[in-house]
Write a protein that holds these residues in place. Structure first.
Motif, short mmCIF file in Angstrom:
data_model
loop_
_atom_site.label_atom_id
_atom_site.label_comp_id
_atom_site.label_asym_id
_atom_site.label_seq_id
_atom_site.Cartn_x
_atom_site.Cartn_y
_atom_site.Cartn_z
N GLN A 140 0.74 -1.35 -0.01
CA GLN A 140 0.02 0.03 -0.03
C GLN A 140 0.85 1.20 -0.15
OE1 GLN A 140 -3.16 0.20 0.30
NE2 GLN A 140 -3.72 -1.94 -0.21
N GLN A 143 2.31 1.97 -3.32
CA GLN A 143 1.24 2.69 -4.40
C GLN A 143 1.25 3.88 -3.99
OE1 GLN A 143 -2.19 0.01 -4.24
NE2 GLN A 143 -2.09 0.44 -6.17
N ASN A 144 1.07 4.41 -2.80
CA ASN A 144 0.69 5.64 -2.38
C ASN A 144 2.03 6.49 -2.58
OD1 ASN A 144 -1.89 5.61 -1.87
ND2 ASN A 144 -1.53 4.81 0.30
N ASN A 147 2.62 7.11 -6.45
CA ASN A 147 1.47 8.00 -7.05
C ASN A 147 1.92 9.39 -7.04
OD1 ASN A 147 -0.62 6.80 -8.22
ND2 ASN A 147 -1.55 6.03 -6.34
N VAL A 148 2.72 9.70 -5.94
CA VAL A 148 2.95 11.33 -5.92
C VAL A 148 4.26 11.62 -6.38
CG1 VAL A 148 1.32 11.49 -3.94
CG2 VAL A 148 3.60 11.21 -3.69
N TYR A 150 6.99 12.50 -8.92
CA TYR A 150 7.26 13.13 -10.42
C TYR A 150 8.92 13.12 -10.46
CZ TYR A 150 2.55 14.56 -10.53
OH TYR A 150 1.26 14.37 -10.51
N ASP A 164 3.64 18.37 -8.28
CA ASP A 164 3.46 18.06 -9.82
C ASP A 164 4.52 18.35 -10.69
OD1 ASP A 164 3.18 21.16 -10.42
OD2 ASP A 164 1.69 21.23 -8.85
N PRO A 165 4.44 18.26 -11.97
CA PRO A 165 5.48 18.36 -12.94
C PRO A 165 6.06 19.60 -12.85
CG PRO A 165 3.63 17.51 -14.11
CD PRO A 165 3.24 17.77 -12.75
N LYS A 179 5.19 10.37 -14.18
CA LYS A 179 4.01 11.48 -14.02
C LYS A 179 3.34 11.15 -13.02
CE LYS A 179 4.10 12.24 -18.80
NZ LYS A 179 3.16 12.09 -19.80
N ALA A 181 0.65 9.62 -10.87
CA ALA A 181 -0.53 8.68 -10.93
C ALA A 181 -0.49 8.21 -12.46
CB ALA A 181 -1.96 9.09 -10.60
N GLN A 182 -0.07 9.13 -13.37
CA GLN A 182 0.04 8.75 -14.55
C GLN A 182 1.12 7.72 -15.03
OE1 GLN A 182 -0.73 12.31 -17.44
NE2 GLN A 182 -1.35 13.15 -15.46
N THR A 185 4.99 6.15 -19.55
CA THR A 185 4.44 5.77 -20.84
C THR A 185 5.66 5.68 -21.82
OG1 THR A 185 4.09 7.79 -21.31
CG2 THR A 185 1.96 6.51 -20.28
N THR A 264 2.34 1.20 -21.04
CA THR A 264 1.92 1.85 -20.07
C THR A 264 2.40 1.14 -18.76
OG1 THR A 264 0.19 2.86 -18.72
CG2 THR A 264 -0.39 1.21 -20.37
N THR A 266 1.32 1.89 -14.93
CA THR A 266 0.94 2.78 -13.76
C THR A 266 0.59 1.80 -12.34
OG1 THR A 266 -1.32 2.14 -14.35
CG2 THR A 266 -0.79 4.13 -14.96
N LYS A 269 -2.02 -0.82 -11.03
CA LYS A 269 -1.84 -2.25 -11.34
C LYS A 269 -1.68 -3.05 -10.34
CE LYS A 269 -1.59 -6.09 -13.48
NZ LYS A 269 -2.57 -7.18 -13.44
N VAL B 135 -3.49 3.46 -23.84
CA VAL B 135 -1.95 3.87 -23.87
C VAL B 135 -1.31 2.61 -24.41
CG1 VAL B 135 -0.01 4.54 -22.88
CG2 VAL B 135 -2.18 5.74 -22.25
N ALA B 136 -1.68 1.40 -23.75
CA ALA B 136 -1.02 0.31 -24.08
C ALA B 136 -1.45 -0.22 -25.44
CB ALA B 136 -1.30 -0.80 -22.91
N SER B 197 -5.68 11.61 -6.72
CA SER B 197 -4.27 11.60 -7.09
C SER B 197 -3.85 10.30 -7.58
CB SER B 197 -3.40 12.01 -5.85
OG SER B 197 -3.60 11.33 -4.76
N SER B 198 -4.42 9.29 -7.35
CA SER B 198 -4.04 8.04 -7.68
C SER B 198 -4.63 7.61 -9.47
CB SER B 198 -4.37 6.76 -6.95
OG SER B 198 -5.76 6.68 -6.67
N ASP B 199 -5.28 8.63 -9.81
CA ASP B 199 -5.95 8.45 -11.12
C ASP B 199 -5.44 9.17 -12.01
OD1 ASP B 199 -8.28 7.05 -12.48
OD2 ASP B 199 -9.01 9.14 -12.68
N VAL B 200 -5.09 8.80 -13.24
CA VAL B 200 -4.51 9.45 -14.42
C VAL B 200 -5.51 10.47 -14.84
CG1 VAL B 200 -3.80 9.22 -16.64
CG2 VAL B 200 -3.60 7.60 -15.34
N SER B 203 -6.05 13.24 -11.93
CA SER B 203 -4.89 14.15 -11.85
C SER B 203 -4.34 15.08 -13.22
CB SER B 203 -3.69 13.39 -11.40
OG SER B 203 -3.41 12.45 -11.96
N GLU B 207 -4.08 19.38 -12.76
CA GLU B 207 -2.84 19.93 -13.07
C GLU B 207 -2.84 21.07 -13.80
OE1 GLU B 207 0.06 17.18 -14.93
OE2 GLU B 207 0.11 16.18 -13.04
#
Lengths: 353, 405
Positions: A140, A143-144, A147-148, A150, A164-165, A179, A181-182, A185, A264, A266, A269, B135-136, B197-200, B203, B207
């Motif tokens: 956990q 994951q957290n 997620n934050v 960058y 943030d970026p 990036k 949570a994103q 890629t 991708t 993230t 998953k 994306v994949a 924040s955990s979701d593409v 977030s 931004e």
């Protein structure tokens, strides 16, 4: 030849069978692939199956051989994947691809092993189910945290930010790699079935040989009776830590393969469900049974995909298959039945000879 | 001695694997369309038209799991458009064959679904529905040079290749659009944001929203994040927003969490304005949710079921008639438009279904940038990078339904 076979130890024979079965499976698939018999669907499943086989075998080392429960192997998978993907994104184009991928695999394994080691130091000194709780929390936290994060790179090196970026303050031409949570890629797709199967062989080689070694016996002795093992001078923490670190390292390597297979990556998953999925492969394949883990992984991963034709009913059937396999491998009646069958097969074999 | 035997056995096995690897390598580049079409012939659909005589359009999206309502809407939307087009004589005289595969909103499963569709004989893809899987899949589709048009994959990377287009706004554009809308219409000055924040998706919007809000002289008084692991109790976030005196709460999130936030705000007697993006579409369909709480919620969405635009009316009526009187959500409208956009592009390019996947993609790539498409979700033109040009629309929830603003 017969003499050689007889002089081999039983375990050696059993291990050799595992290797040979896997090699035969590989040869069949490769020749089908060469003959154009494989569908795109099956081709696409080959690498993920290899990834999950490695995870299941590695987790079996912890759950089956060392007797500890880990609920956080998805965390190691995630770390290995991230470590390798970040490395590949930075060095893509700078190092020749095969070497870069090899290094990425090694980095994935190293990152997994390092974190396995760090977690193991405090937890494996304790007696009881602490590892399950800590690894669950670890998964956990990873994951957290990821997620934050960058992470970006430019001429001055790596930049890390946690908001943030724009906080990365990259120079012109800099590249944001992670990036939040994103995730990541565009990791180069280097993974293929051949590399996957080689890694499966490496994993098997390491795990099976560890089990049969003096160290492996010590690990199993601890599992069976910790006090007795301690009384004959086995260093409990050291051996448990060894098994756990190797397992985490192998899973990290699988993570590297994972991140170089999909475009991708993230963290979403790698949640609790993925840890449990791997544990399901191990439990249904038989705890401590390496060959069983492989078979269970192949069946349970490929089956829902092959059932796509049944549309929405496939999840229903998947659930039934889970229950049937569980009964088959664990119910006392089924175990007795299997033993009877094996006995009969053995006797018949002798009769023919 | 024993170790030695074992070693030789393993080396032998390894050597065998390597030789096979060398053999297998030569054929791995064989991804042309021939096996795909032979597989399509073998596929179960008995009444299916022969390959080359029909357009094989595939769709991918979640029809099970948490995001299922989006996937099902897209599946139905495509189905409706395909049935209409087939009834009217197909595209360029050829009928459409359509198959939709479930991806459970999972990137790995999505690639599997893509491969399964390739086996079926897919020539172009409408999907995927959600961003991360897109994306994949896009990476795979780019390698095959397969045309991809996503109805609702909003993340920037979802259409990274030249083969990919999208019908919806990207995440950054939604963030920009939302901030501009709030600024231009002077809805509020003090804004609180609650995002995942955990979701593409979430977030990504946040931004850009934060950046644009500065330009619009909007003050973000608090930005509170939650994650997929903590998406049940929002009292802390709501309390902070209330304490900061926010007049408007911006919710760039999905409708499930939003329904909880609305309930918890009501319980705390905190009644700011609420503004969301297309993720809030579906809010009125949440089970056990008192829809009166959603009154006054504004959201950016390209489609409203009760708009009086003739195209929308026709679509809504047809959809309701086809699918148990269910009111379509924006995803269904996007998907419906995708099929018609593809139809227009194919007609523009004058393509035929016997073209290879790659040739078809090349033809459509050019045609997409040349067409001006007028659909249920507005008038759209496309850039070569795949991004659509259209004006954002906002709706407000009044008396339990959407009203265009």
């Amino acid at each position: 030849m017969g003499k050689l076979k007889n002089s081999m130890r039983k375990i050696t024979k059993k291990n050799l069978m595992t290797y040979i079965c896997l090699a035969i499976g590989f040869v069949i698939i490769q020749s089908c692939s060469a003959g154009g018999l494989l569908t795109f669907q099956i081709k696409g499943l080959l690498v993920p199956v290899c990834i999950y086989i490695i995870c299941a075998v590695a987790l079996n080392l912890v759950v089956g051989i060392s007797g500890e429960l880990s609920l956080g192997h998805a965390g190691f998978l995630c770390l290995g994947a991230y470590g390798a993907a970040i490395f590949s994104k930075i060095t893509n184009g700078l190092i020749p691809d095969p070497i870069r991928f090899l290094l990425a695999l090694i980095i994935g394994a190293a990152v997994g092993a390092l974190f396995g080691f760090l977690i193991g130091i405090p937890v494996l000194r304790l007696n009881g189910d602490y590892l399950a709780i800590v690894t669950l929390a670890f998964c956990q936290i990873i994951q957290n945290l990821l997620n934050v994060f960058y992470i970006g790179v430019d001429k001055h090196g790596l930049h890390v930010a946690m908001q943030d970026p724009t906080k990365l303050e990259l120079e012109e031409g800099g590249q944001v790699i992670v990036k939040g949570a994103q995730g990541i890629t565009g990791t180069p797709k280097d993974a293929n079935f051949i590399i996957g199967i080689i890694l499966v062989f490496i994993t098997l080689f390491i795990v099976l040989n560890l089990i049969d070694s003096r160290t492996g016996r010590a690990i199993m002795a601890i599992r069976d009776n910790r006090i007795a093992a301690e009384s004959i001078g086995i260093d409990v923490t050291k051996h448990k830590l060894l098994a756990f670190t190797i397992s985490a390292g192998l899973v990290g390597m699988a993570g590297a393969l994972y991140s170089h297979n999909l475009a991708t990556l993230t963290v979403a998953k790698f949640d609790y469900n993925t840890s449990i999925l791997i544990l399901v492969f191990v439990v249904l394949g038989g705890i401590g049974n390496i060959r069983g883990s492989i078979i269970a992984t192949v069946i349970l991963y490929v089956l829902p995909e092959l059932l796509r034709g049944l549309q929405t009913y496939r999840m229903l059937i998947y659930a039934i298959v889970l229950i049937v396999i569980m009964l088959f491998s664990w119910a006392p009646g089924a175990i007795a039945f299997r033993q009877r069958i094996m006995e009969r097969l053995k006797n018949r074999g002798k009769g023919v000879q | 001695m024993k170790n030695w035997k074992r070693f030789t056995a393993i080396v032998a096995a390894g050597a065998m694997a390597l030789t096979m690897a060398a053999c297998g390598g030569s054929s791995s580049g064989n991804t042309d369309n021939t096996d795909a079409s032979s597989a399509a012939q073998a596929s179960s659909a008995g009444e299916a038209a022969a390959p080359g005589q029909a357009w094989y359009i595939g769709g991918i999206g979640p029809t099970t799991g948490g995001a299922a309502s989006y996937g099902l809407a897209v599946k139905n939307g495509i189905q409706l458009a395909v049935d209409e087009i087939n009834a009217a004589g197909g595209i360029n005289g050829y009928p459409i064959e359509y198959a939709f595969q479930d991806d459970e909103h999972n990137a790995e499963k999505s690639v599997n679904a893509y491969n399964a569709l390739k086996d079926w004989g897919m020539q172009l893809l409408i999907g995927t529905v959600t961003s991360t899987p897109c994306v994949a899949v896009e990476a795979e589709a780019e390698a095959d040079n397969m045309f991809l048009l996503t109805p609702s994959g909003t993340s920037v990377d979802a259409i990274s290749g030249a083969n990919a287009f999208r019908l919806c706004f990207s995440d950054p554009n939604q963030g920009v659009g939302a901030a501009q809308y709030i600024g231009e219409h002077n809805l509020a000055k003090k804004i609180a944001v609650i995002y995942d924040s955990s979701d593409v998706y979430s977030s990504g919007i946040y931004e850009k929203f934060a950046e644009t809000a500065k330009e619009e002289n909007l003050e973000i008084v608090c930005a509170e994040a939650f994650t997929a692991q903590s998406n049940k109790d929002f009292t802390t976030q709501v309390q902070k927003a209330a304490d900061a005196g926010a007049e408007l709460v911006f919710l760039p999130i999905y409708y499930t969490e939003a329904s909880l936030i609305l309930q918890q705000c009501a319980a705390m007697d905190y009644a700011p304005l609420f503004f969301g993006c297309d993720g809030l579409d579906g809010l009125l369909g949440v089970e056990n949710f008192d829809t009166s709480l959603a009154e006054g919620v504004m959201l950016l969405t390209p489609y409203a079921a009760n708009s009086d635009d003739p195209l929308s009316v026709a679509f809504t009526d047809a959809y309701k008639a086809a699918f148990n009187n269910e009111t379509p959500i924006q995803f269904a409208a996007d998907a419906y438009d995708c099929v018609y956009a593809v139809k227009q592009a194919i007609e523009k390019a004058g393509a035929t279904p016997d073209m290879s996947v790659s040739d078809l993609c090349e033809a459509l790539k050019t045609a997409m940038t040349e067409i001006t498409f007028a659909g249920v979700t507005g008038e759209i033109t496309w850039e070569a990078d795949g991004e659509p040009n259209k004006t954002p629309k906002a709706v407000i929830i009044e008396n339990g339904s959407y009203k265009m603003l």
